[in-house]
Every structure is written in structure tokens, then in C-alpha cells.
Design a protein around this motif. Structure first.
Motif, PDB file in Angstrom:
ATOM      1  N   GLU A 318       0.825  -1.218   0.000  1.00  0.00           N
ATOM      2  CA  GLU A 318       0.000   0.000   0.000  1.00  0.00           C
ATOM      3  C   GLU A 318       0.854   1.261   0.000  1.00  0.00           C
ATOM      4  O   GLU A 318       0.570   2.241  -0.697  1.00  0.00           O
ATOM      5  N   GLN A 319       1.931   1.243   0.788  1.00  0.00           N
ATOM      6  CA  GLN A 319       2.827   2.397   0.845  1.00  0.00           C
ATOM      7  C   GLN A 319       3.511   2.634  -0.502  1.00  0.00           C
ATOM      8  O   GLN A 319       3.662   3.778  -0.950  1.00  0.00           O
ATOM      9  N   GLU A 320       3.884   1.538  -1.184  1.00  0.00           N
ATOM     10  CA  GLU A 320       4.525   1.660  -2.492  1.00  0.00           C
ATOM     11  C   GLU A 320       3.568   2.244  -3.533  1.00  0.00           C
ATOM     12  O   GLU A 320       3.960   3.075  -4.358  1.00  0.00           O
ATOM     13  N   ARG A 321       2.301   1.798  -3.467  1.00  0.00           N
ATOM     14  CA  ARG A 321       1.297   2.342  -4.387  1.00  0.00           C
ATOM     15  C   ARG A 321       1.072   3.840  -4.152  1.00  0.00           C
ATOM     16  O   ARG A 321       0.949   4.624  -5.113  1.00  0.00           O
ATOM     17  N   ALA A 322       0.997   4.230  -2.888  1.00  0.00           N
ATOM     18  CA  ALA A 322       0.802   5.637  -2.555  1.00  0.00           C
ATOM     19  C   ALA A 322       1.952   6.499  -3.080  1.00  0.00           C
ATOM     20  O   ALA A 322       1.741   7.598  -3.613  1.00  0.00           O
ATOM     21  N   GLU A 323       3.189   5.987  -2.973  1.00  0.00           N
ATOM     22  CA  GLU A 323       4.349   6.715  -3.467  1.00  0.00           C
ATOM     23  C   GLU A 323       4.311   6.859  -4.986  1.00  0.00           C
ATOM     24  O   GLU A 323       4.664   7.906  -5.543  1.00  0.00           O
ATOM     25  N   GLN A 324       3.856   5.785  -5.668  1.00  0.00           N
ATOM     26  CA  GLN A 324       3.728   5.849  -7.125  1.00  0.00           C
ATOM     27  C   GLN A 324       2.696   6.878  -7.550  1.00  0.00           C
ATOM     28  O   GLN A 324       2.905   7.634  -8.516  1.00  0.00           O
ATOM     29  N   GLU A 326       1.784   9.543  -5.928  1.00  0.00           N
ATOM     30  CA  GLU A 326       2.337  10.879  -5.686  1.00  0.00           C
ATOM     31  C   GLU A 326       3.291  11.301  -6.799  1.00  0.00           C
ATOM     32  O   GLU A 326       3.293  12.457  -7.250  1.00  0.00           O
ATOM     33  N   LEU A 327       4.114  10.338  -7.264  1.00  0.00           N
ATOM     34  CA  LEU A 327       5.060  10.647  -8.337  1.00  0.00           C
ATOM     35  C   LEU A 327       4.347  10.956  -9.642  1.00  0.00           C
ATOM     36  O   LEU A 327       4.752  11.845 -10.410  1.00  0.00           O
ATOM     37  N   GLU A 328       3.249  10.207  -9.921  1.00  0.00           N
ATOM     38  CA  GLU A 328       2.477  10.463 -11.143  1.00  0.00           C
ATOM     39  C   GLU A 328       1.814  11.832 -11.096  1.00  0.00           C
ATOM     40  O   GLU A 328       1.801  12.574 -12.085  1.00  0.00           O
ATOM     41  N   GLU A 329       1.222  12.168  -9.949  1.00  0.00           N
ATOM     42  CA  GLU A 329       0.558  13.472  -9.806  1.00  0.00           C
ATOM     43  C   GLU A 329       1.552  14.629  -9.904  1.00  0.00           C
ATOM     44  O   GLU A 329       1.244  15.699 -10.413  1.00  0.00           O
ATOM     45  N   ALA A 330       2.759  14.419  -9.430  1.00  0.00           N
ATOM     46  CA  ALA A 330       3.785  15.466  -9.470  1.00  0.00           C
ATOM     47  C   ALA A 330       4.501  15.513 -10.810  1.00  0.00           C
ATOM     48  O   ALA A 330       5.393  16.351 -11.009  1.00  0.00           O
ATOM     49  N   ASP A 331       4.136  14.634 -11.763  1.00  0.00           N
ATOM     50  CA  ASP A 331       4.765  14.549 -13.088  1.00  0.00           C
ATOM     51  C   ASP A 331       6.282  14.406 -12.985  1.00  0.00           C
ATOM     52  O   ASP A 331       7.060  15.126 -13.647  1.00  0.00           O
ATOM     53  N   ASP A 332       6.709  13.482 -12.146  1.00  0.00           N
ATOM     54  CA  ASP A 332       8.135  13.239 -11.968  1.00  0.00           C
ATOM     55  C   ASP A 332       8.716  12.682 -13.275  1.00  0.00           C
ATOM     56  O   ASP A 332       8.275  11.639 -13.763  1.00  0.00           O
ATOM     57  N   GLU A 333       9.712  13.367 -13.843  1.00  0.00           N
ATOM     58  CA  GLU A 333      10.254  12.993 -15.144  1.00  0.00           C
ATOM     59  C   GLU A 333      10.925  11.619 -15.130  1.00  0.00           C
ATOM     60  O   GLU A 333      10.765  10.808 -16.052  1.00  0.00           O
TER      61      GLU A 333
END
Length: 360
Positions: A318-324, A326-333
Motif C-alpha cells: 500500500e505504501q509503495e502504491r501511494a508513493e507511485q 504521488e510521483l504520477e501526480e507530481a509529473d516526476d520525469e
């Protein structure tokens, strides 16, 4: 009490402790040092402690059962049947202790070894042998009995020499890498049989020596009593009282006793009645003692420890999914580039690859 995971830890410790003790035992048997030297006695003491701990761990694991036969024992576990024999051999080598005490403890170990071998039908029971040797009490029968005993001793000596030669060859074989299980089993069984012959010889020697020591002890007590009565009572303590006080309170080591471990309180009560002079503790008591000493893991702490496995827990997923997310929403290159590369990956399979069984 120990869980299944802790049982694996205990099993691993048993193998390590026994191996260390066995290597030290072999060096003691071939040591050129005098028996009464400090170094030799320290090695004997250390080896006894290692084999005592091995005996306790064998009880914890519940390795042996009286309902089994020798064929049912795993090959790697056969060596643990020799623990009481090794302890008997080492106890008889102890110096600077009461010899009578050492012999009685060694006798307990030897008889325990023979009893275990009888339970697994590796050797005939003493009662069966006594029944076969029982004969009427007349002169002719006694001569026949003497001849039988003589032939038995000769046969025993021949067997012992044959086993020693076979063990020398097998010892070389089992020291190689990837040794066959049958060869290893043959080595342990022959080592047990050789130890049985040696144990019976040792028990005969102990019996004779105990009789001599008991006679010497009783005669010494009589001489002391006669000396006191002749002098009109015990010696006076008026002269040099400080010296007599120090002599009277000299250091006495703890009594030497064999290690007898039982599995539960009921067996503890039974063995305690049968062997009132022996220290008896249950497996639970021994495990708790080792936990307090920091040797074994605490069951309560082990229950809260994170298991070491290759699978992730639900919380980690669950923690790994939440981190993913967040990265998608922040448009991490970096993250987006890695995901696109994963989507574009193609597994190219050439024509003709795959199962080519029975094809040219």
C-alpha cells in the motif's frame, strides 16, 4: 516455548555446538598432554559443556523416540546417539576431583548410552543376554560357562579390531565432498557399535574400581574413628585456631552430576524420584534459562520481529502504491520515463524459437 521458526534456530545451533565439541573431543583423544595438566583439563571441561548443551538441545527438538527403530533415524542424527558415550569418556578423564564421584557420573552416562542402543535394537538387552547365559550351578556347567565367557571375550576383541579397521577406511571416505548417504550411515552405525563394545569394557572397569574405592573409603573412615577414640575424642582446636578455621572452611567445588533433561513436569517428578541426586529440568525450564543468558531468542520478542521473507507485507504494498501515485501526480520525469520505457518494451521472439523437441 519455542515456535517452529525458533526450532530451526535451535537445530542450527545444535549442529554447530556438536561439531565444535566433536572436533575438540578428537583432539583430546589424540593429545600428547598429560591428563593432569591444566591445558588438558580445560579442554575436557570445555568439551563436556559443549556436549551437555548438545544433549539439552536434542531434548528440545524431540529428536529421538522409544517407539522408533534405528532405521527410522535420519543419517545426520545418528551421531547424537553417541552423546552419553562421549560424556562418559570425558567424565572419566577429569582429574583433581573426587574419583568416586567421577566414576559414578561416568557410569550413569554409559548406562544411558547402552539403554538408548537397546531401545533402538542396535544391541541386545542385558536381560536377554543374562537369560541366555544362565545355567544350573554344578561343576560341569560352570566349566562350560567359563569357556563361553572366554570365547565371548575373544569374539568381542576380534569384532573391535575389525570395526576399528573399517572405521579408518570409512573416516577417509566421509571426509570427501558429496559423500554418499549410505557410506555416512555405515560410518555412524559402526562407530556406535564400536562404542558399545568399549562402553561394556568401561562399565566392567568402573565396577572393579568402585569396589576398590569404596573399600578404601570405608577402611579410611574406620582408621579415623579408631584414631579419635584412642586419643580420647576429636583433636583439640585450642592451638592455632585461625589455621584450623581456614582449613575447616576450605573451598569445595560443586558436586559433579550428569545432565538429565525431561520433556514435561510429569517426567520430571518420575525421574526426580528415581534419581534423587541428579539435576532434572524440563525443556521449558532449560529454554527459559538460555533466554535469560541471551543464547536463545526471546519468544515474545521474536513474535514482534518482522519475518525475513522475500514477500512484501500488505502495508509495504500500500505504501509503495501511494508513493507511485504521488510521483504520477507530481509529473516526476524520472518516474514517467521509466514507466514509458516499460510500456514500449517488446519481447522479440524469432521464428523457430521455442520448443524444438523432435525437430531438426
Amino acid at each position: 516455548m519455542a515456535s517452529a521458526e525458533e526450532g530451526l534456530t535451535v537445530d542450527g545451533k545444535l549442529s554447530e555446538i556438536f561439531s565444535e565439541g566433536y572436533d575438540l573431543y578428537k583432539s583430546i583423544e589424540t593429545s600428547p598432554k598429560p591428563f593432569n595438566s591444566e591445558e588438558f583439563q580445560e579442554d575436557v571441561k570445555k568439551c563436556i559443556h559443549l556436549f551437555e548443551d548438545s544433549t539439552r538441545l536434542v531434548s528440545i527438538i524431540g529428536m529421538f523416540s522409544t517407539n522408533e527403530q534405528a532405521e527410522e533415524i535420519a543419517t545426520d542424527n545418528l551421531k547424537y546417539l553417541l552423546l552419553p558415550f562421549f560424556l562418559g569418556q570425558l567424565t572419566s578423564k577429569i582429574q583433581k576431583r573426587d574419583r568416586l564421584e567421577c566414576l559414578k557420573v561416568a557410569e550413569v552416562y554409559y548406562r544411558d548410552f547402552i539403554k538408548r542402543c537397546e531401545d533402538y535394537e542396535i544391541v541386545k538387552r542385558e536381560s536377554e543376554i543374562a537369560e541366555l547365559n544362565s545355567t544350573p550351578r554344578d561343576e560341569k556347567a560352570e566349566l562350560v560357562q567359563m569357556a563361553i565367557k572366554r570365547n565371548t571375550k575373544i569374539e568381542k576383541y576380534r569384532q573391535k579390531k575389525e570395526l576399528e579397521e573399517q572405521l579408518k577406511m570409512l573416516k577417509i571416505a566421509i571426509e570427501r565432498d558429496n559423500v554418499d548417504d549410505e557410506i555416512k550411515r555405515d560410518f555412524y552405525m559402526k562407530l556406535i557399535q564400536s562404542s558399545i563394545i568399549e562402553t561394556k569394557d568401561e562399565l566392567d572397569s568402573i565396577k572393579m574400581e568402585l569396589q576398590i574405592l569404596e573399600m578404601r573409603k570405608s577402611s579410611g573412615a574406620e582408621e579415623l574413628e579408631n584414631s579419635d577414640s584412642f586419643n580420647g575424642g576429636p583433636p583439640s582446636h585450642s592451638h592455632d585456631s585461625s589455621h584450623n578455621h581456614r582449613h575447616h572452611h576450605h573451598y569445595r567445588p560443586e558436586p559433579l552430576k550428569p545432565i538429565i533433561i525431561t520433556r514435561n513436569e510429569m517426567q520430571k517428578a518420575v525421574y526426580g524420584m528415581g534419581y534423587p541426586s541428579l539435576p532434572v529440568m524440563t525443556v521449558s525450564e532449560f529454554y527459559d534459562q538460555r533466554v535469560a543468558e541471551g543464547i536463545f531468542p526471546d519468544p515474545e520478542k521474536a513474535a514482534h520481529m518482522k519475518p525475513v521473507t522475500g514477500e512484501k507485507t500488505e502495508e509495504e504494498v500500500e505504501q509503495e502504491r501511494a508513493e507511485q501515485d504521488e510521483l504520477e501526480e507530481a509529473d516526476d520525469e524520472t518516474y514517467l520515463a521509466r514507466r514509458r520505457a516499460f510500456d514500449e518494451y517488446k519481447d522479440n521472439v524469432r521464428r523457430g524459437d521455442g520448443n524444438r523437441y523432435n525437430r531438426s
